[in-house]
Design a protein around this motif. Structure first.
Motif, PDB file in Angstrom:
ATOM      1  N   THR A 258      26.429  33.376  25.335  1.00 49.44           N
ATOM      2  CA  THR A 258      25.315  32.873  24.487  1.00 49.44           C
ATOM      3  C   THR A 258      25.284  31.424  24.588  1.00 49.44           C
ATOM      4  OG1 THR A 258      26.903  32.937  22.493  1.00 49.44           O
ATOM      5  CG2 THR A 258      25.740  34.876  22.932  1.00 49.44           C
ATOM      6  N   VAL A 259      25.897  30.540  25.190  1.00 48.51           N
ATOM      7  CA  VAL A 259      25.988  28.951  25.235  1.00 48.51           C
ATOM      8  C   VAL A 259      24.531  28.567  25.569  1.00 48.51           C
ATOM      9  CG1 VAL A 259      26.633  26.967  26.113  1.00 48.51           C
ATOM     10  CG2 VAL A 259      28.254  28.855  25.774  1.00 48.51           C
ATOM     11  N   MET A 260      23.956  29.155  26.710  1.00 48.09           N
ATOM     12  CA  MET A 260      22.664  28.953  27.213  1.00 48.09           C
ATOM     13  C   MET A 260      21.417  29.385  25.833  1.00 48.09           C
ATOM     14  SD  MET A 260      22.596  29.099  31.188  1.00 48.09           S
ATOM     15  CE  MET A 260      21.067  28.205  31.326  1.00 48.09           C
ATOM     16  N   GLY A 261      21.815  30.578  25.456  1.00 48.24           N
ATOM     17  CA  GLY A 261      20.864  31.196  24.610  1.00 48.24           C
ATOM     18  C   GLY A 261      20.904  30.249  23.275  1.00 48.24           C
ATOM     19  N   ASP A 262      21.885  29.677  22.859  1.00 45.01           N
ATOM     20  CA  ASP A 262      22.059  28.640  21.772  1.00 45.01           C
ATOM     21  C   ASP A 262      21.136  27.539  22.156  1.00 45.01           C
ATOM     22  OD1 ASP A 262      23.519  30.313  20.423  1.00 45.01           O
ATOM     23  OD2 ASP A 262      25.431  29.488  20.744  1.00 45.01           O
ATOM     24  N   LYS A 263      21.363  27.208  23.317  1.00 47.89           N
ATOM     25  CA  LYS A 263      20.596  26.102  23.704  1.00 47.89           C
ATOM     26  C   LYS A 263      19.027  26.257  23.502  1.00 47.89           C
ATOM     27  CE  LYS A 263      20.120  21.667  25.732  1.00 47.89           C
ATOM     28  NZ  LYS A 263      20.795  20.575  25.524  1.00 47.89           N
ATOM     29  N   TRP A 264      18.666  27.465  24.150  1.00 46.42           N
ATOM     30  CA  TRP A 264      17.262  27.917  24.073  1.00 46.42           C
ATOM     31  C   TRP A 264      16.652  27.966  22.785  1.00 46.42           C
ATOM     32  CZ3 TRP A 264      14.907  31.965  21.893  1.00 46.42           C
ATOM     33  CH2 TRP A 264      13.590  32.270  22.080  1.00 46.42           C
ATOM     34  N   ARG A 265      17.435  28.651  21.752  1.00 45.86           N
ATOM     35  CA  ARG A 265      17.119  28.753  20.477  1.00 45.86           C
ATOM     36  C   ARG A 265      16.647  27.345  19.696  1.00 45.86           C
ATOM     37  NH1 ARG A 265      19.699  32.928  15.874  1.00 45.86           N
ATOM     38  NH2 ARG A 265      18.028  32.603  14.419  1.00 45.86           N
ATOM     39  N   ALA A 266      17.535  26.525  19.828  1.00 45.42           N
ATOM     40  CA  ALA A 266      17.545  25.063  19.435  1.00 45.42           C
ATOM     41  C   ALA A 266      16.287  24.446  19.882  1.00 45.42           C
ATOM     42  CB  ALA A 266      18.828  24.366  19.755  1.00 45.42           C
ATOM     43  N   ASN A 267      15.889  24.415  21.120  1.00 44.93           N
ATOM     44  CA  ASN A 267      14.791  24.017  21.724  1.00 44.93           C
ATOM     45  C   ASN A 267      13.410  25.028  21.840  1.00 44.93           C
ATOM     46  OD1 ASN A 267      16.211  21.572  22.244  1.00 44.93           O
ATOM     47  ND2 ASN A 267      17.160  22.731  23.766  1.00 44.93           N
ATOM     48  N   ARG A 268      13.350  26.016  21.385  1.00 44.21           N
ATOM     49  CA  ARG A 268      12.224  26.791  21.664  1.00 44.21           C
ATOM     50  C   ARG A 268      10.961  26.655  21.252  1.00 44.21           C
ATOM     51  NH1 ARG A 268      13.658  31.908  17.449  1.00 44.21           N
ATOM     52  NH2 ARG A 268      12.053  33.065  18.463  1.00 44.21           N
ATOM     53  N   PHE A 269      10.794  25.410  20.291  1.00 43.71           N
ATOM     54  CA  PHE A 269       9.503  25.231  19.892  1.00 43.71           C
ATOM     55  C   PHE A 269       9.221  23.738  20.386  1.00 43.71           C
ATOM     56  CE2 PHE A 269      10.747  27.886  16.005  1.00 43.71           C
ATOM     57  CZ  PHE A 269      10.188  29.053  16.432  1.00 43.71           C
ATOM     58  N   LYS A 270      10.014  23.021  21.507  1.00 45.84           N
ATOM     59  CA  LYS A 270      10.015  21.796  21.876  1.00 45.84           C
ATOM     60  C   LYS A 270       8.859  21.782  23.001  1.00 45.84           C
ATOM     61  CE  LYS A 270      14.140  20.177  19.834  1.00 45.84           C
ATOM     62  NZ  LYS A 270      15.434  19.263  20.189  1.00 45.84           N
ATOM     63  N   GLY A 271       8.329  23.035  23.671  1.00 40.07           N
ATOM     64  CA  GLY A 271       7.679  22.978  24.865  1.00 40.07           C
ATOM     65  C   GLY A 271       6.557  22.066  24.875  1.00 40.07           C
ATOM     66  N   PRO A 272       5.545  22.183  23.778  1.00 39.72           N
ATOM     67  CA  PRO A 272       4.299  21.673  23.835  1.00 39.72           C
ATOM     68  C   PRO A 272       4.683  19.941  23.602  1.00 39.72           C
ATOM     69  CG  PRO A 272       4.211  23.288  22.116  1.00 39.72           C
ATOM     70  CD  PRO A 272       5.919  23.298  22.394  1.00 39.72           C
ATOM     71  N   TYR A 273       5.723  19.502  22.889  1.00 33.17           N
ATOM     72  CA  TYR A 273       5.751  17.989  23.064  1.00 33.17           C
ATOM     73  C   TYR A 273       6.080  17.492  24.348  1.00 33.17           C
ATOM     74  CZ  TYR A 273       6.348  19.300  18.089  1.00 33.17           C
ATOM     75  OH  TYR A 273       6.420  19.906  16.904  1.00 33.17           O
ATOM     76  N   LEU A 274       6.731  18.206  25.182  1.00 34.04           N
ATOM     77  CA  LEU A 274       6.982  17.853  26.597  1.00 34.04           C
ATOM     78  C   LEU A 274       5.776  17.462  27.199  1.00 34.04           C
ATOM     79  CD1 LEU A 274       9.331  17.438  28.827  1.00 34.04           C
ATOM     80  CD2 LEU A 274       8.967  19.756  29.472  1.00 34.04           C
ATOM     81  N   ARG A 275       4.851  17.959  27.108  1.00 31.69           N
ATOM     82  CA  ARG A 275       3.482  17.903  27.814  1.00 31.69           C
ATOM     83  C   ARG A 275       3.079  16.087  27.368  1.00 31.69           C
ATOM     84  NH1 ARG A 275      -1.498  21.370  26.719  1.00 31.69           N
ATOM     85  NH2 ARG A 275      -0.329  22.744  27.714  1.00 31.69           N
ATOM     86  N   ASN A 276       3.285  15.985  26.198  1.00 29.55           N
ATOM     87  CA  ASN A 276       2.939  14.317  25.746  1.00 29.55           C
ATOM     88  C   ASN A 276       3.926  13.254  26.526  1.00 29.55           C
ATOM     89  OD1 ASN A 276       0.663  15.187  24.401  1.00 29.55           O
ATOM     90  ND2 ASN A 276       1.708  14.818  22.505  1.00 29.55           N
ATOM     91  N   ALA A 277       5.198  13.821  26.762  1.00 32.42           N
ATOM     92  CA  ALA A 277       6.093  12.987  27.423  1.00 32.42           C
ATOM     93  C   ALA A 277       6.066  12.904  28.898  1.00 32.42           C
ATOM     94  CB  ALA A 277       7.618  13.557  27.082  1.00 32.42           C
ATOM     95  N   LEU A 278       5.449  13.971  29.510  1.00 31.57           N
ATOM     96  CA  LEU A 278       5.032  13.951  30.964  1.00 31.57           C
ATOM     97  C   LEU A 278       3.905  13.251  31.185  1.00 31.57           C
ATOM     98  CD1 LEU A 278       5.612  17.820  31.773  1.00 31.57           C
ATOM     99  CD2 LEU A 278       6.873  15.893  32.679  1.00 31.57           C
ATOM    100  N   TRP A 279       2.964  13.148  30.334  1.00 36.70           N
ATOM    101  CA  TRP A 279       1.748  12.264  30.521  1.00 36.70           C
ATOM    102  C   TRP A 279       2.053  10.823  30.467  1.00 36.70           C
ATOM    103  CZ3 TRP A 279      -2.998  13.307  31.932  1.00 36.70           C
ATOM    104  CH2 TRP A 279      -4.248  12.441  31.529  1.00 36.70           C
ATOM    105  N   GLU A 280       2.966  10.540  29.589  1.00 38.88           N
ATOM    106  CA  GLU A 280       3.195   9.193  29.319  1.00 38.88           C
ATOM    107  C   GLU A 280       4.041   8.719  30.787  1.00 38.88           C
ATOM    108  OE1 GLU A 280       5.485   9.060  25.978  1.00 38.88           O
ATOM    109  OE2 GLU A 280       3.770   9.100  24.657  1.00 38.88           O
ATOM    110  N   ARG A 281       4.645   9.614  31.461  1.00 38.92           N
ATOM    111  CA  ARG A 281       5.283   9.243  32.755  1.00 38.92           C
ATOM    112  C   ARG A 281       4.643   9.619  33.977  1.00 38.92           C
ATOM    113  NH1 ARG A 281       8.425   9.973  28.327  1.00 38.92           N
ATOM    114  NH2 ARG A 281      10.698   9.024  28.386  1.00 38.92           N
ATOM    115  N   GLY A 282       3.193   9.857  33.846  1.00 30.53           N
ATOM    116  CA  GLY A 282       2.566  10.001  34.992  1.00 30.53           C
ATOM    117  C   GLY A 282       2.281  11.440  35.532  1.00 30.53           C
ATOM    118  N   TYR A 283       2.552  12.533  34.639  1.00 29.59           N
ATOM    119  CA  TYR A 283       2.190  13.599  35.209  1.00 29.59           C
ATOM    120  C   TYR A 283       1.780  14.499  34.156  1.00 29.59           C
ATOM    121  CZ  TYR A 283       6.083  12.969  38.552  1.00 29.59           C
ATOM    122  OH  TYR A 283       6.914  12.211  39.308  1.00 29.59           O
TER     123      TYR A 283
END
Length: 438
Positions: A258-283
């Motif tokens: 469950t180690v990776m499962g715990d990590k996934w659960r902690a970050n399960r709603f963070k995907g949409p925020y990654l889009r803005n971070a990628l944009w700021e880095r040129g992607y």
């Protein structure tokens, strides 16, 4: 014209404002955010349609209940938005899609109020709830939603398993869902997404150790990761996990805990925020999703990724494409692909044109392989050019007739679902849709 606005999380153009001479009213629903009634005997909870996910769950959990609907947009999206776009939460295998959760409600239309009374089942003609689910603001504004809720589970964990290749992994998860194992989630990543997730996980030494261990167990290059959720009483969860591990083992599956499962659960709603971070880095990043019957899953998944690569390659560019299956059924499953590419120089227009080109190509692939143009994001404006291929001429005429019935003056969110009203910026998508229809 009236455009209902709640969480504002749409990724399919539901909130685009048509250009023209008519005034446009953006109708905010954010103050409709309370639990209005909880019937514990029938396990029905009535909410204002503007209630966002966190407030909905907080109010329910204070009473010992949960809706269990957790889309990736959970932190901002609302119960009304979930209903009118036919949303699906990450643990739909246990709690169901919004179709199973929406019991009734109230919609205010330009010609009057539509009350949907709650019934456990009915044979009294077509189910009028179906007119509200997926209506995307075309018929009126959903103001109240009555939802089927569940007691809070006593146990919930997420486990990671690896399979040697896609075919083995797909066979395993198909067996789990067709055997109706009482799991709450199955989320299967293809080799590209598995490699991406492991690369982004950090902890290089631990990941290197995991890679060596998995290679020793037969899961080397081309391996696929499955995130599996067990929810319920501790005893029920343990039995479900044993059944799933036994079936996975027959297909070469390796359970790593469950180690990776715990990590996934902690970050399960963070995907949409990654889009803005990628944009700021040129992607730039985008997602496209669909659903199809099991025999077409692998061909369509591969076709979607290849269509994006070909669209970018035509102008000498590259795209990183990867996919997972996030919602599984006995008949088939959803396919959810992510695409990341370098941002173009020159500002908005060249980047928008690049998006249109790739979006049209992937949507064409979906239509040609018999997939739905949207499993969970809805139609909005972006997918509207491809809806005819799925619904057919009579089906589209039926939708248009319903719009005229509920909204004779055409003031409710025009241009969504149907390609009426002012259309802008989508000529290339429409051309692609016409080409896909042949």
């Amino acid at each position: 014209m009236v455009i209902p606005f709640a969480g504002g999380t749409s990724v399919a153009g539901h909130l685009d404002c048509p250009l023209g001479e008519r005034p446009v009213l953006s109708l905010k629903l954010e103050r409709m955010n309370r639990l209005l009634h909880l019937d514990k005997t029938s396990r029905l909870a009535t909410f204002g349609a503007g209630t966002p996910g966190p407030q909905l769950e907080a109010q329910l959990q204070a009473e010992g209940y949960t809706l269990g609907h957790f889309p990736q947009s959970f932190e901002y999206s609302t119960v009304g938005g979930w209903v009118v776009t036919r949303s699906s939460g990450q643990q739909s295998l246990r709690y169901g899609r919004i179709e199973q959760l929406f019991a009734g409600g109230r919609m205010e239309t330009p010609v009057g109020r539509l009350d949907l009374h709650t019934l456990p089942a009915s044979a009294a003609g077509p189910d009028l709830r179906e007119l509200v689910m997926g209506s995307e603001g075309r018929f009126g504004v959903l103001t109240e939603a009555v939802m089927r809720v569940s007691p809070l589970p006593g146990h919930e964990r997420f486990h990671a398993l690896f399979f040697p290749n896609w075919d083995a992994a797909e066979a395993a998860v198909r067996g789990m869902v067709q055997d109706r194992l009482p799991l709450s989630m199955l989320r299967l990543s293809n080799a590209g997404e598995t490699e991406t997730n492991l690369t982004l996980a950090g902890h290089a030494n631990l990941i290197a150790w995991l890679e060596r261990y998995l290679g020793w167990r037969g899961c080397g290059e081309g391996k696929c990761m499955l995130m599996l959720g067990v929810t319920g009483t501790a005893g029920d969860a343990a039995r479900a996990l044993r059944q799933a591990r036994r079936l996975a083992g027959r297909h070469g599956g390796v359970h790593i805990g469950t180690v990776m499962g715990d990590k996934w659960r902690a970050n399960r709603f963070k995907g949409p925020y990654l889009r803005n971070a990628l944009w700021e880095r040129g992607y730039s990043a985008d997602t496209i999703e669909t659903a199809v019957d099991w025999p077409r899953v692998k061909p369509l998944m591969e076709a979607m990724e290849q269509a994006a690569r070909d669209a970018f390659a035509a102008t000498g560019e590259r795209v990183h494409a990867f996919t997972h299956l996030s919602h599984l059924y006995g008949q088939g499953c959803s396919i959810y692909s992510t695409f990341v590419w370098p941002t173009a120089d020159g500002g908005f227009e060249p980047n928008m044109e690049r998006w249109r080109r790739y979006k049209g190509a992937v949507s064409q692939a979906i239509v040609r392989h018999g997939g739905t143009i949207s499993h969970q994001h809805g139609v909005g404006r972006d997918h509207a050019p491809f809806l005819l291929a799925e619904k057919g001429p009579l089906g589209m005429a039926t939708l248009a007739g319903l719009c005229r019935h509920f909204d004779p003056k055409g003031i409710m969110n025009p241009g969504k679902l149907l390609q009426d009203g002012s259309r802008w910026g989508h000529a290339s998508l429409e051309a692609n849709a016409a080409d896909a229809r042949g």
